[in-house]
Motif scaffolding. Structure first.
Motif, mmCIF file in Angstrom:
data_model
loop_
_atom_site.group_PDB
_atom_site.id
_atom_site.type_symbol
_atom_site.label_atom_id
_atom_site.label_comp_id
_atom_site.label_asym_id
_atom_site.label_seq_id
_atom_site.Cartn_x
_atom_site.Cartn_y
_atom_site.Cartn_z
ATOM 1 N N ALA A 1 96.115 -58.675 -16.716
ATOM 2 C CA ALA A 1 94.872 -58.971 -17.443
ATOM 3 C C ALA A 1 94.410 -57.862 -18.333
ATOM 4 C CB ALA A 1 93.450 -58.670 -16.198
ATOM 5 N N PHE A 2 93.599 -58.176 -19.395
ATOM 6 C CA PHE A 2 93.515 -57.361 -20.329
ATOM 7 C C PHE A 2 91.832 -56.816 -20.471
ATOM 8 C CE2 PHE A 2 96.759 -60.025 -21.613
ATOM 9 C CZ PHE A 2 97.656 -59.303 -22.180
ATOM 10 N N SER A 3 91.822 -55.470 -20.984
ATOM 11 C CA SER A 3 90.388 -54.956 -21.168
ATOM 12 C C SER A 3 89.630 -55.885 -22.337
ATOM 13 C CB SER A 3 90.370 -53.545 -21.092
ATOM 14 O OG SER A 3 91.248 -53.282 -22.530
ATOM 15 N N ASP A 4 88.534 -55.717 -22.658
ATOM 16 C CA ASP A 4 88.189 -56.234 -23.865
ATOM 17 C C ASP A 4 88.706 -55.739 -25.060
ATOM 18 O OD1 ASP A 4 86.200 -57.619 -22.167
ATOM 19 O OD2 ASP A 4 84.678 -56.284 -22.388
ATOM 20 N N SER A 5 88.885 -54.357 -25.245
ATOM 21 C CA SER A 5 89.547 -53.890 -26.389
ATOM 22 C C SER A 5 90.962 -54.344 -26.542
ATOM 23 C CB SER A 5 89.195 -52.440 -26.389
ATOM 24 O OG SER A 5 90.179 -51.857 -25.409
ATOM 25 N N ALA A 6 91.598 -54.282 -25.284
ATOM 26 C CA ALA A 6 93.083 -54.928 -25.401
ATOM 27 C C ALA A 6 93.183 -56.499 -25.911
ATOM 28 C CB ALA A 6 93.783 -54.689 -24.164
ATOM 29 N N ALA A 7 92.169 -57.379 -25.492
ATOM 30 C CA ALA A 7 92.170 -58.545 -25.775
ATOM 31 C C ALA A 7 92.000 -58.802 -27.005
ATOM 32 C CB ALA A 7 90.916 -59.317 -24.892
ATOM 33 N N LYS A 8 91.170 -58.024 -27.753
ATOM 34 C CA LYS A 8 90.720 -57.848 -29.359
ATOM 35 C C LYS A 8 91.995 -57.445 -29.956
ATOM 36 C CE LYS A 8 85.986 -57.228 -28.992
ATOM 37 N NZ LYS A 8 84.674 -56.208 -29.176
ATOM 38 N N GLN A 9 92.608 -56.535 -29.461
ATOM 39 C CA GLN A 9 94.050 -56.149 -30.086
ATOM 40 C C GLN A 9 95.031 -57.315 -30.298
ATOM 41 O OE1 GLN A 9 94.467 -52.747 -27.711
ATOM 42 N NE2 GLN A 9 94.714 -51.486 -29.541
ATOM 43 N N LEU A 10 95.194 -58.057 -29.225
ATOM 44 C CA LEU A 10 95.863 -58.997 -28.931
ATOM 45 C C LEU A 10 95.404 -60.382 -29.636
ATOM 46 C CD1 LEU A 10 98.027 -60.148 -26.991
ATOM 47 C CD2 LEU A 10 96.441 -61.143 -25.528
ATOM 48 N N GLU A 11 94.291 -60.539 -30.136
ATOM 49 C CA GLU A 11 94.029 -61.445 -31.035
ATOM 50 C C GLU A 11 94.383 -61.178 -32.444
ATOM 51 O OE1 GLU A 11 89.686 -61.719 -30.708
ATOM 52 O OE2 GLU A 11 89.786 -62.507 -28.961
ATOM 53 N N ASN A 12 94.482 -60.102 -32.904
ATOM 54 C CA ASN A 12 95.087 -59.506 -33.991
ATOM 55 C C ASN A 12 96.441 -59.702 -34.259
ATOM 56 O OD1 ASN A 12 92.388 -59.260 -34.902
ATOM 57 N ND2 ASN A 12 92.550 -57.168 -34.219
ATOM 58 N N ILE A 13 97.247 -59.764 -33.006
ATOM 59 C CA ILE A 13 98.690 -59.965 -33.222
ATOM 60 C C ILE A 13 99.195 -61.288 -33.936
ATOM 61 C CG2 ILE A 13 100.702 -59.867 -31.930
ATOM 62 C CD1 ILE A 13 99.529 -57.687 -30.140
ATOM 63 N N THR A 14 99.687 -61.483 -34.966
ATOM 64 C CA THR A 14 100.091 -62.786 -35.469
ATOM 65 C C THR A 14 101.634 -62.979 -35.552
ATOM 66 O OG1 THR A 14 99.750 -61.926 -37.769
ATOM 67 C CG2 THR A 14 97.798 -63.050 -36.652
ATOM 68 N N SER A 15 102.342 -61.662 -35.643
ATOM 69 C CA SER A 15 103.816 -61.833 -35.812
ATOM 70 C C SER A 15 104.363 -62.518 -34.585
ATOM 71 C CB SER A 15 104.234 -60.458 -36.189
ATOM 72 O OG SER A 15 105.737 -60.739 -36.100
ATOM 73 N N GLU A 16 105.360 -63.828 -34.882
ATOM 74 C CA GLU A 16 106.051 -64.155 -33.627
ATOM 75 C C GLU A 16 106.968 -62.878 -33.105
ATOM 76 O OE1 GLU A 16 107.211 -67.345 -31.273
ATOM 77 O OE2 GLU A 16 106.000 -67.461 -32.920
#
Length: 90
Positions: free
Chosen positions: A13-28
């Motif tokens: 599970a992801f905290s809110d801040s980790a979920a936002k960081q995850l959204e910014n990862i675009t590189s395969e």
């Protein structure tokens, strides 16, 4: 004959801040590297190093994969069935 299963994995599970960081990862490549690190942590939640700090909350841990250049800060729930990711660095 009973089928053999691998080790039971904890749910991620992801905290809110980790979920936002995850959204910014675009590189395969970064997504693949993070996925590998999360699998390691889900199979063996104690793999990371404990981070010294306040003992009133859950123990924050740090897992670093030097090959994949990934760092994950997380804590494990009391029943060890969920790993909550607090911070991602890829």
């Amino acid at each position: 004959m009973t089928p053999q299963h691998g080790p039971r994995r904890a749910r991620i599970a992801f905290s809110d801040s980790a979920a936002k960081q995850l959204e910014n990862i675009t590189s395969e490549a970064q997504i693949h590297a993070l996925d590998r690190a999360l699998v390691v942590v889900s199979v063996a939640p104690d793999v990371g190093e404990p981070i010294p700090g306040d003992t009133t909350g859950p123990q924050l841990r740090q897992y670093t994969d030097d090959v994949e250049q990934v760092r994950v800060l997380y804590f494990v729930t009391a029943l060890r069935t969920v790993v909550v990711v607090a911070y991602i660095e890829v």
